[in-house]
Design a protein around this motif. Structure first.
Motif, PDB file in Angstrom:
ATOM      1  N   LEU A 261       0.798  -1.228   0.000  1.00  0.00           N
ATOM      2  CA  LEU A 261       0.000   0.000   0.000  1.00  0.00           C
ATOM      3  C   LEU A 261       0.833   1.281   0.000  1.00  0.00           C
ATOM      4  O   LEU A 261       0.511   2.207  -0.765  1.00  0.00           O
ATOM      5  CB  LEU A 261      -0.969  -0.006   1.193  1.00  0.00           C
ATOM      6  CG  LEU A 261      -1.940   1.189   1.252  1.00  0.00           C
ATOM      7  CD1 LEU A 261      -2.824   1.227   0.008  1.00  0.00           C
ATOM      8  CD2 LEU A 261      -2.800   1.123   2.511  1.00  0.00           C
ATOM      9  N   PRO A 262       1.894   1.411   0.828  1.00  0.00           N
ATOM     10  CA  PRO A 262       2.663   2.673   0.823  1.00  0.00           C
ATOM     11  C   PRO A 262       3.170   3.092  -0.552  1.00  0.00           C
ATOM     12  O   PRO A 262       3.026   4.272  -0.919  1.00  0.00           O
ATOM     13  CB  PRO A 262       3.808   2.387   1.805  1.00  0.00           C
ATOM     14  CG  PRO A 262       3.236   1.388   2.746  1.00  0.00           C
ATOM     15  CD  PRO A 262       2.367   0.504   1.895  1.00  0.00           C
TER      16      PRO A 262
ATOM     17  N   ILE B 184       0.271   4.470  -2.569  1.00  0.00           N
ATOM     18  CA  ILE B 184      -0.123   5.815  -2.119  1.00  0.00           C
ATOM     19  C   ILE B 184       0.865   6.858  -2.621  1.00  0.00           C
ATOM     20  O   ILE B 184       0.484   7.941  -3.087  1.00  0.00           O
ATOM     21  CB  ILE B 184      -0.212   5.853  -0.577  1.00  0.00           C
ATOM     22  CG1 ILE B 184      -1.363   4.972  -0.091  1.00  0.00           C
ATOM     23  CG2 ILE B 184      -0.408   7.293  -0.083  1.00  0.00           C
ATOM     24  CD1 ILE B 184      -1.447   4.857   1.417  1.00  0.00           C
ATOM     25  N   GLU B 185       2.160   6.536  -2.513  1.00  0.00           N
ATOM     26  CA  GLU B 185       3.201   7.482  -2.941  1.00  0.00           C
ATOM     27  C   GLU B 185       3.114   7.785  -4.435  1.00  0.00           C
ATOM     28  O   GLU B 185       3.295   8.928  -4.856  1.00  0.00           O
ATOM     29  CB  GLU B 185       4.573   6.894  -2.608  1.00  0.00           C
ATOM     30  CG  GLU B 185       5.729   7.833  -2.867  1.00  0.00           C
ATOM     31  CD  GLU B 185       7.065   7.254  -2.435  1.00  0.00           C
ATOM     32  OE1 GLU B 185       8.105   7.772  -2.876  1.00  0.00           O
ATOM     33  OE2 GLU B 185       7.063   6.277  -1.658  1.00  0.00           O
TER      34      GLU B 185
ATOM     35  N   LYS C 127       0.395   7.396  -6.200  1.00  0.00           N
ATOM     36  CA  LYS C 127      -1.003   7.687  -6.548  1.00  0.00           C
ATOM     37  C   LYS C 127      -1.473   6.762  -7.668  1.00  0.00           C
ATOM     38  O   LYS C 127      -2.053   7.200  -8.681  1.00  0.00           O
ATOM     39  CB  LYS C 127      -1.173   9.157  -6.945  1.00  0.00           C
ATOM     40  CG  LYS C 127      -0.843  10.122  -5.814  1.00  0.00           C
ATOM     41  CD  LYS C 127      -1.053  11.570  -6.227  1.00  0.00           C
ATOM     42  CE  LYS C 127      -0.732  12.520  -5.075  1.00  0.00           C
ATOM     43  NZ  LYS C 127      -0.901  13.936  -5.453  1.00  0.00           N
TER      44      LYS C 127
ATOM     45  N   LEU D 201      -5.013   1.852  -6.642  1.00  0.00           N
ATOM     46  CA  LEU D 201      -4.949   2.033  -5.189  1.00  0.00           C
ATOM     47  C   LEU D 201      -6.225   1.556  -4.503  1.00  0.00           C
ATOM     48  O   LEU D 201      -6.186   0.710  -3.598  1.00  0.00           O
ATOM     49  CB  LEU D 201      -4.692   3.504  -4.858  1.00  0.00           C
ATOM     50  CG  LEU D 201      -4.829   3.914  -3.375  1.00  0.00           C
ATOM     51  CD1 LEU D 201      -3.812   3.166  -2.521  1.00  0.00           C
ATOM     52  CD2 LEU D 201      -4.651   5.417  -3.228  1.00  0.00           C
ATOM     53  N   TYR D 202      -7.358   2.070  -4.938  1.00  0.00           N
ATOM     54  CA  TYR D 202      -8.623   1.723  -4.281  1.00  0.00           C
ATOM     55  C   TYR D 202      -9.065   0.309  -4.619  1.00  0.00           C
ATOM     56  O   TYR D 202      -9.726  -0.353  -3.811  1.00  0.00           O
ATOM     57  CB  TYR D 202      -9.706   2.740  -4.672  1.00  0.00           C
ATOM     58  CG  TYR D 202      -9.393   4.133  -4.183  1.00  0.00           C
ATOM     59  CD1 TYR D 202      -9.380   4.420  -2.819  1.00  0.00           C
ATOM     60  CD2 TYR D 202      -9.079   5.163  -5.076  1.00  0.00           C
ATOM     61  CE1 TYR D 202      -9.073   5.695  -2.355  1.00  0.00           C
ATOM     62  CE2 TYR D 202      -8.769   6.439  -4.620  1.00  0.00           C
ATOM     63  CZ  TYR D 202      -8.766   6.691  -3.265  1.00  0.00           C
ATOM     64  OH  TYR D 202      -8.458   7.948  -2.799  1.00  0.00           O
TER      65      TYR D 202
ATOM     66  N   ALA E 162      -0.880   4.343   5.645  1.00  0.00           N
ATOM     67  CA  ALA E 162      -0.958   5.660   5.014  1.00  0.00           C
ATOM     68  C   ALA E 162      -0.353   6.754   5.893  1.00  0.00           C
ATOM     69  O   ALA E 162      -0.434   7.935   5.559  1.00  0.00           O
ATOM     70  CB  ALA E 162      -2.415   5.997   4.702  1.00  0.00           C
TER      71      ALA E 162
ATOM     72  N   LYS F  69      -1.360   7.805   8.766  1.00  0.00           N
ATOM     73  CA  LYS F  69      -2.389   8.617   9.421  1.00  0.00           C
ATOM     74  C   LYS F  69      -2.478   8.199  10.889  1.00  0.00           C
ATOM     75  O   LYS F  69      -3.515   7.766  11.383  1.00  0.00           O
ATOM     76  CB  LYS F  69      -3.741   8.411   8.726  1.00  0.00           C
ATOM     77  CG  LYS F  69      -3.729   8.721   7.237  1.00  0.00           C
ATOM     78  CD  LYS F  69      -3.467  10.194   6.965  1.00  0.00           C
ATOM     79  CE  LYS F  69      -3.550  10.502   5.469  1.00  0.00           C
ATOM     80  NZ  LYS F  69      -3.258  11.928   5.181  1.00  0.00           N
TER      81      LYS F  69
END
Length: 424
Positions: A76-77, A80-81, A83, A87-88, A153, A155
Motif C-alpha cells: 500500500l505505501p 499511495i506514494e 497515486k 490504489l482503491y 498511510a 495517518k
C-alpha cells in the motif's frame, strides 16, 4: 550526547513512533481501566470466563487477518506514494477476500461453538454469549483492517484519535451498565466487540465518507490479494497468535476458573505492553521495505534496536514492580496475579528483538517463510510444554512454556538473519 539524543527524537520516524505509542498507551490506559472496573464487579470465576471468551474473539480476529496486514504494509505505501490507479482496487479487493474467507470460518464457529465449549474451553457460558462472541469477531476484523490502512498511510493521529474516542464512548456505556446494574459477561462482550468497532467506523465515515463512496465504486481483482505472500504470512501469524493464547486456553482446560482468572488478568497486562511493540513495528515496517544495501540494514537495525528498548524496558519494570501496586489496582482478591505477572513479563522480555529481526526478513527480504519456521517452533514448544507442565505446576507451568517458546523463536530468527545478511 544530549544533542544526539535530541536529534534522534526529532527524526520523522521518532515523531511518528511517539504519536503512535502515545495513542496506543492511551488505548492501554482504557484497557487497564476497564479491567480495573471489571475485577471489582465480577468474581474470579466470571472474570475467567470473560477472559476466555474475549481471548477467543481477539485471537480469531488476528488469525482471520489472513496475512493482509503484511500485504498492506508491503504494497500500500508505494501505491499511495505513486497515486497508482489501482490504489482503491487494491484496498477493496483485499477487504473483500478477507471478509469472504473470514465469514466462512466464523459461520463454522457459530455452528460448533457450543460443542467446542463443552469439550475444550469449558466456560459453561450460555449459548447466546457464545454466539455474541462469534458475531463480534467480524467487527473486530473490520476494525483491524481499517486501522492497518490508516497506519500504512501514515495517518497515525487520525487512527488513534478515532480508536480512543470510541474507547471514551465505551467507558460511558460501561458506567451506564453499572448504574443500571446490567453488567454481565454478555453486555461487556457486546460493548467491547461490537459497539466499539461500530463507533470507530461511524467516526471515520463522518470525515472520509467521500472515500467510502469511491471504494464502493471500485472493482475487485483477485490478483490484488497477493495470494502467495499473504497465505504464507497468514499461516505464520496463525501459529503465533494462537500460541500467545494457548497457554490461557490450556490452563482453562486443566485448572480451576479462579486460576484462569488470575492468569487471564496477568496476560491482559502483558498484552497491553505488546501494543507498544506493535506501534513501533507499524512505523518501522515501511522503512525496512525500502532497504537495498547492507549499510542501510545496519543503520535501520541500530535505530530499531533503540526503539525496541522501550517495550523491553517496560517488561523489565513490570518484572520488578512491587506487589503492592497490583493490590492497589486489582484488590487483594487477585493477589496471585502479581506473582504471575512478574514472571510472565520476564518470559516476554526477548520478544521485541525477535520482532525487529522479523521486520528485516519479512519486508526487506520479502521472505515470510522464515517467520513461518520461527512461529511453528514457538507454537510447538509452547503447546508441548503446556501439556506437560500445566497439570503439574498450573500457571507457572504455562509461564515456563511461554519462555521456552519465545527462546526457540528468537534462535530461529537469529539463524535466519545470519543466512540472509550473507546474501546482501
Amino acid at each position: 550526547m544530549i544533542k544526539r539524543a535530541i536529534d534522534f527524537i526529532k527524526r520523522p520516524t521518532s515523531l511518528h513512533i511517539i504519536i503512535n505509542t502515545f495513542g496506543n498507551y492511551l488505548n492501554v490506559f482504557f484497557t487497564a481501566f476497564f479491567a480495573l472496573i471489571l475485577v471489582r464487579i465480577l468474581n474470579p470465576d466470571q472474570y475467567g470466563v470473560l477472559s476466555v471468551l474475549l481471548g477467543i474473539a481477539y485471537v480469531l480476529a488476528n488469525i482471520l487477518d489472513f496475512g493482509t496486514t503484511a500485504t498492506i504494509y508491503s504494497y500500500l505505501p508505494p501505491l499511495i506514494e505513486k497515486k497508482a490507479a489501482n490504489l482503491y482496487r487494491f484496498i477493496k479487493s483485499t477487504f473483500f477476500y478477507q471478509t469472504v474467507f473470514s465469514a466462512l470460518i466464523i459461520f463454522l464457529l457459530f455452528v460448533f461453538f457450543p460443542s467446542l465449549d463443552k469439550i475444550f474451553f469449558k466456560t459453561g457460558a450460555p449459548s447466546w454469549e457464545l454466539y455474541l462472541t462469534t458475531f463480534s469477531v467480524l467487527f473486530l476484523i473490520w476494525q483491524n483492517f481499517v486501522l492497518n490502512i490508516l497506519y500504512a498511510a501514515k495517518k497515525y493521529i487520525k487512527a488513534n484519535l478515532y480508536l480512543n474516542l470510541a474507547n471514551i464512548i465505551k467507558t460511558l456505556v460501561v458506567f451506564f451498565l453499572i448504574a443500571t446494574k446490567n453488567v454481565t459477561i454478555g453486555s461487556i462482550i457486546f460493548t467491547f466487540g461490537i459497539l466499539g468497532p461500530i463507533i470507530f467506523f461511524l467516526l471515520l465515515f463522518v470525515e472520509k465518507k467521500d472515500l467510502v463512496f469511491v471504494l464502493v465504486k471500485s472493482g475487485v481483482a483477485r490478483e490484488e490479494f497477493r495470494m502467495s505472500f499473504t497465505l504464507t504470512y497468514f499461516i505464520s501469524s496463525q501459529f503465533f497468535n494462537l500460541g500467545t493464547r494457548m497457554d490461557l486456553f490450556l490452563l482453562s482446560y486443566f485448572r480451576s476458573k479462579a486460576e484462569v482468572g488470575y492468569y487471564g488478568l496477568a496476560q491482559k497486562i502483558i498484552l497491553t505492553i505488546m501494543t507498544t511493540v506493535i506501534s513501533i513495528t507499524q512505523v518501522l515496517s515501511p522503512h525496512f521495505s525500502k532497504i537495498k544495501t547492507k549499510k542501510e540494514v545496519i543503520h535501520q537495525f541500530k535505530s530499531g534496536f533503540f526503539y525496541m528498548l522501550i517495550p523491553t524496558s517496560l517488561f523489565f519494570i513490570l518484572f520488578i514492580l512491587p506487589d503492592q501496586i497490583f493490590y492497589l489496582f486489582f484488590t487483594s482478591k487477585f493477589a496471585e496475579t502479581a506473582t504471575i505477572t512478574h514472571w510472565l513479563a520476564l518470559a516476554y522480555l526477548i520478544l521485541p528483538m525477535s520482532n525487529l529481526i522479523n521486520l528485516f526478513l519479512l519486508y526487506t527480504r520479502k521472505k515470510p517463510v522464515y517467520s513461518l519456521y520461527a512461529n511453528i517452533g514457538f507454537f510447538l514448544t509452547l503447546v508441548g510444554l503446556c501439556l506437560i507442565l500445566i497439570p503439574q505446576k498450573g500457571a507457572f507451568g504455562a509461564i515456563y512454556a511461554v519462555a521456552a517458546g519465545f527462546f526457540i523463536n528468537f534462535i530461529i530468527y537469529l539463524f535466519s538473519l545470519k543466512k540472509e545478511l550473507q546474501q546482501i
